[in-house]
Design an enzyme around this catalytic site. Structure first.
Site, PDB file in Angstrom:
ATOM      1  N   GLU A   1       0.870  -1.173   0.000  1.00 17.17           N
ATOM      2  CA  GLU A   1       0.000   0.000   0.000  1.00 17.17           C
ATOM      3  C   GLU A   1       0.906   1.221   0.000  1.00 17.17           C
ATOM      4  O   GLU A   1       1.671   1.433   0.942  1.00 17.17           O
ATOM      5  CB  GLU A   1      -0.927   0.057   1.213  1.00 17.17           C
ATOM      6  CG  GLU A   1      -1.874   1.264   1.113  1.00 17.17           C
ATOM      7  CD  GLU A   1      -2.635   1.570   2.391  1.00 17.17           C
ATOM      8  OE1 GLU A   1      -3.429   2.528   2.360  1.00 17.17           O
ATOM      9  OE2 GLU A   1      -2.433   0.889   3.408  1.00 17.17           O
TER      10      GLU A   1
ATOM     11  N   TYR B   1     -10.382   8.533   6.787  1.00 19.27           N
ATOM     12  CA  TYR B   1     -10.832   9.706   6.045  1.00 19.27           C
ATOM     13  C   TYR B   1     -11.887   9.356   5.008  1.00 19.27           C
ATOM     14  O   TYR B   1     -12.766  10.163   4.712  1.00 19.27           O
ATOM     15  CB  TYR B   1      -9.642  10.406   5.384  1.00 19.27           C
ATOM     16  CG  TYR B   1      -8.753  11.101   6.379  1.00 19.27           C
ATOM     17  CD1 TYR B   1      -9.180  12.260   7.022  1.00 19.27           C
ATOM     18  CD2 TYR B   1      -7.509  10.598   6.711  1.00 19.27           C
ATOM     19  CE1 TYR B   1      -8.385  12.910   7.959  1.00 19.27           C
ATOM     20  CE2 TYR B   1      -6.697  11.232   7.648  1.00 19.27           C
ATOM     21  CZ  TYR B   1      -7.147  12.384   8.261  1.00 19.27           C
ATOM     22  OH  TYR B   1      -6.367  13.012   9.205  1.00 19.27           O
TER      23      TYR B   1
ATOM     24  N   ASP C   1      -2.384  12.086  -2.668  1.00 16.51           N
ATOM     25  CA  ASP C   1      -2.484  13.498  -3.039  1.00 16.51           C
ATOM     26  C   ASP C   1      -2.710  13.571  -4.550  1.00 16.51           C
ATOM     27  O   ASP C   1      -1.890  13.063  -5.319  1.00 16.51           O
ATOM     28  CB  ASP C   1      -1.181  14.210  -2.668  1.00 16.51           C
ATOM     29  CG  ASP C   1      -1.232  15.719  -2.918  1.00 16.51           C
ATOM     30  OD1 ASP C   1      -2.077  16.174  -3.712  1.00 16.51           O
ATOM     31  OD2 ASP C   1      -0.410  16.432  -2.318  1.00 16.51           O
TER      32      ASP C   1
END
Length: 220
Positions: A50, A201, A124
């Site tokens: 990951e 999140y 991002d």
């Protein structure tokens, strides 16, 4: 630097499942487990990465679901990695490890064909710097050095821009195999691991009504 962060950095040094190598040492001596990860895990089970794992939510969750696979989370933030490494130690999860490094250096940690699968979860999106996107051709070339032939990659993101870029500007123009794609994961018929667990999140974004996109593809 906060006291808690310093404590976490100190504790990180005690974890045998967290590997931190300085750039200088990496260039001078290389990484001792490159091509030898089976020695660390004590088995020949498939290795799954990951990238940009943060606190390791996804790494830990997938490792619980698949004890017959070895999971390695990669991130540059030591204070974040502390949470995942500590959980794996406390829960005696021998199929979990973490690497603190920049993704640009990732190929120095794995030998050819050593990795079976890669997850990129909520990176991002780099709206102004597409070359820094973790699915840009530059980064895909890094992954090709160690992802086994036919190995699977997953991109899960709340960024429609990153989803469109990866699918329509990288994968399709290069005729790379796209096994599944959806711009609304939880409204789709997708039945693989992309739906089985959610990051901290991701749960927040879903509660806010954001749409999650997903692509499963190969690069070699």
């Amino acid at each position: 630097m906060g006291h808690h962060k310093l404590q976490r950095f100190a504790e990180n040094m005690t974890f045998d499942n967290l590997f931190q190598v300085s750039f200088e040492m990496l260039q001078k001596e290389g990484f001792q487990l490159r091509g030898k990860w089976r020695e660390h895990f004590g088995n020949d089970n498939p290795i799954v990465l990951e990238l940009g794992c943060g606190k390791g939510d996804y790494t830990i969750a997938l490792a619980r679901i698949h004890p017959d696979r070895n999971y390695i989370g990669v991130d540059i933030k030591g204070a974040r990695l502390w949470r995942g490494a500590k959980t794996a130690v406390e829960d005696k999860m021998g199929n979990v490890a973490f690497i603190r490094t920049r993704i640009e250096l990732i190929e120095q940690f794995f030998a050819e064909g050593e990795v079976s699968e890669i997850w990129i979860t909520f990176p991002d999106p780099q709206p102004k710097k597409p070359l820094k996107r973790l699915t840009s051709p530059r980064f895909l070339n890094h992954y090709r050095t160690f992802l086994k032939p036919g190995g699977i990659m997953h991109l899960k993101t709340d960024s429609q821009e990153l989803y469109d870029y990866t699918l329509n500007e990288v994968l399709l123009p290069e005729s790379l195999p796209v096994h599944y794609s959806t711009n609304d994961l939880y409204a789709s018929d997708c039945d693989d691991e992309a739906k089985l667990t959610q990051t901290f999140y991701e749960k927040i974004w879903l509660a806010e009504g954001k749409t999650i996109t997903y692509i499963r593809f190969s690069i070699n």
